[in-house]
Each structure stands twice: as C-alpha cells, then as structure tokens.
Design a protein around this motif. Sequence first.
Motif, PDB file in Angstrom:
ATOM      1  N   SER A   1     -20.216  19.915   8.965  1.00 52.26           N
ATOM      2  CA  SER A   1     -19.319  19.995  10.475  1.00 52.26           C
ATOM      3  C   SER A   1     -18.546  20.598  10.952  1.00 52.26           C
ATOM      4  O   SER A   1     -17.288  20.536  10.274  1.00 52.26           O
ATOM      5  CB  SER A   1     -18.719  18.724  10.637  1.00 52.26           C
ATOM      6  N   HIS A   8     -21.691  14.364  10.337  1.00 46.29           N
ATOM      7  CA  HIS A   8     -23.406  14.260  10.548  1.00 46.29           C
ATOM      8  C   HIS A   8     -23.270  15.937  10.936  1.00 46.29           C
ATOM      9  O   HIS A   8     -24.613  15.811  11.705  1.00 46.29           O
ATOM     10  CB  HIS A   8     -23.383  13.215  11.568  1.00 46.29           C
ATOM     11  N   SER A  44     -17.156  10.666  20.099  1.00 44.50           N
ATOM     12  CA  SER A  44     -19.134  11.238  21.442  1.00 44.50           C
ATOM     13  C   SER A  44     -20.415  11.793  20.061  1.00 44.50           C
ATOM     14  O   SER A  44     -19.953  12.287  19.443  1.00 44.50           O
ATOM     15  CB  SER A  44     -19.012  11.540  22.062  1.00 44.50           C
ATOM     16  N   GLN A  45     -21.673  11.279  20.562  1.00 44.49           N
ATOM     17  CA  GLN A  45     -22.533  12.131  19.891  1.00 44.49           C
ATOM     18  C   GLN A  45     -23.218  13.316  20.566  1.00 44.49           C
ATOM     19  O   GLN A  45     -23.703  12.872  21.140  1.00 44.49           O
ATOM     20  CB  GLN A  45     -23.407  10.909  19.536  1.00 44.49           C
ATOM     21  N   TRP A  66     -27.480  13.347  15.924  1.00 40.49           N
ATOM     22  CA  TRP A  66     -26.863  13.799  15.157  1.00 40.49           C
ATOM     23  C   TRP A  66     -25.088  13.521  14.799  1.00 40.49           C
ATOM     24  O   TRP A  66     -24.540  12.805  14.053  1.00 40.49           O
ATOM     25  CB  TRP A  66     -27.259  14.740  13.892  1.00 40.49           C
ATOM     26  N   THR A  67     -24.843  15.140  15.170  1.00 39.58           N
ATOM     27  CA  THR A  67     -23.764  15.616  15.652  1.00 39.58           C
ATOM     28  C   THR A  67     -22.306  14.312  16.352  1.00 39.58           C
ATOM     29  O   THR A  67     -22.764  14.583  17.285  1.00 39.58           O
ATOM     30  CB  THR A  67     -23.752  16.607  15.721  1.00 39.58           C
ATOM     31  N   ILE A  68     -21.644  14.239  15.203  1.00 39.31           N
ATOM     32  CA  ILE A  68     -20.501  13.800  16.083  1.00 39.31           C
ATOM     33  C   ILE A  68     -19.237  13.985  16.420  1.00 39.31           C
ATOM     34  O   ILE A  68     -18.645  15.153  15.356  1.00 39.31           O
ATOM     35  CB  ILE A  68     -20.129  12.474  15.502  1.00 39.31           C
TER      36      ILE A  68
END
Length: 272
Positions: free
Chosen positions: A70, A77, A212-213, A218-220
């Motif tokens: 990240s 994520h 937010s996603q 996956w990535t937050i």
Amino acid sequence: MIITKTREEIELMRESALVVSRTLGMLAKEVQPGVTTNHLNKIAEEFIRDQGAVPGFLGLYGCPSTLLTSVNEAVVHGLPTDKPLEEGDVVAIDCGAVKNEFYGDHAYTFEVGEVDEETKKLLRVTKESLYIGIRELKVNNRVGDVGYAIQNYCESFGYGVVRELVGHGLGRKLHEDPEMPNYGRRGRGKKLIEGMTIAIEPMINMGTHRVSQLEDGWTIVTKDGKPSAHFEHNIAIVDGKPELLSTFGYVYEALGIVSDEEDEFRQNALVL
C-alpha cells in the motif's frame, strides 16, 4: 469464540511469525526508488517458500498476491503493480505465511529514499501507538482498553484512526476472534485471557479517518488523498502479559537502526 493456544502452540506460532519477520527484513534492503511492488512480491514468495512455509495471503479470499503493498494514500490491501516506487513514497508491506499449520501476519511501513518530515512523523507515531496498544494486552483487560490507548495517542496528534479495518485474533486461521479495533472505550468489549494470540495493527491516516475502496476490489485509500501508515505485530498473552511473537529486528538490522522498543515484550530471549 476466542481460541486460546497452549505454550507449545504459541512456540509454533512464533516460528510462523518469524518467517514473516525475516521476509520483511529481506525486503527492507530491496525497497528503493525504481523498484516495483511486483518485484517485491515475487522475491517475497520465493523467500517464504525457501523457509519451508507457504504464503499466507496468496489465494485466501481470492487474494492474487503474496504481499499487500500500500503506497502513500493507500491504507491497506494494495495489490502489487509494475509501477516503480518513487523517491519520497512510503509503502506499507503486509505479509503472511503459514508454517506448522499456523499463520504469521504482520506489516511494516517503509520509507522510499528521502521522505518529508511530516510523513516521517506519521510513521513514527503510528509505530509508537502499536506498542502503546500492546501494553494493554493483559489478562482481565478488555478489547476496548487496547483500542482506546491507540486512538487516544494518535488523535492527540490530529491523525485519523481508520474505523472500517481492525486487528484480529490469529492462529490456524488468519482471522480469528476477537476483532481488535484501533479505537474504543476503556472497559468495553471482550475480556482478554491467558493464551490469546492476536494481531495488533494500527492503520493511521495523516488527515481524515475516512476511507474508500478502489475499483480493483482490494485497495483501501484515504478519502482526502493524504498518506497513511500501517504497522502490525503478532502477540500472545503469556503469564498474564503480552509476549511478542514477531519482530522488526530483521528490518532494523537491514536498515542500520538501533532500537530497544521490543525489549519489554520479550519474556523469552530472541536471537536474530
């Protein structure tokens, strides 16, 4: 239901945790401008398997990678990509491994080259809050005592404490009871008991706590685009108090950092 572990099982979990610790230490030497997170992911998988373990995240819940990487405003994520890391970035590397049928799972946020002082402070405070939370892992304390300690410390610096993602119990499954939020009220939540094994992982934003996603599922990321930091350790409650199973010692050895921050949580000697 909280699944407590025997002393023998805790020692097996220590082996699993140290697979991850050594992997993060190996990666510490590789994190630099121009390197891609896909490259880090590839060498991490090889390194984990060479230690007689298997990647803990790969394939779990459909995860396509060994590492979750990240960068900057990504909280957790993040999926590895071919985009090179740049000078001044920060990258939180979350890694899991399975050995002896138990999971190890922890994370470290790395600086890429020279990072600005404001971001350095975010990383420092987030890591300090990790140990502040760990100190609360004592028999008869409650989950809320841990979350309150982390939240109170980080918010005193004006940082946002992520609500949607939490730490967790750890064992034969990656996620066991109880959930361990990084916020809370003293005296609330499940009681902490002997033999618990837990992953504590503050996820702290420089600005708003809101996230937010991304469309990758996956990535937050932070809502305001400001940087985030993530540090995680694995801990057992032994003789009523916290015992670290993981270590950042391999990271520090690679980066030439001298630290005694883990000493108070070492009831058993750890030789790197």
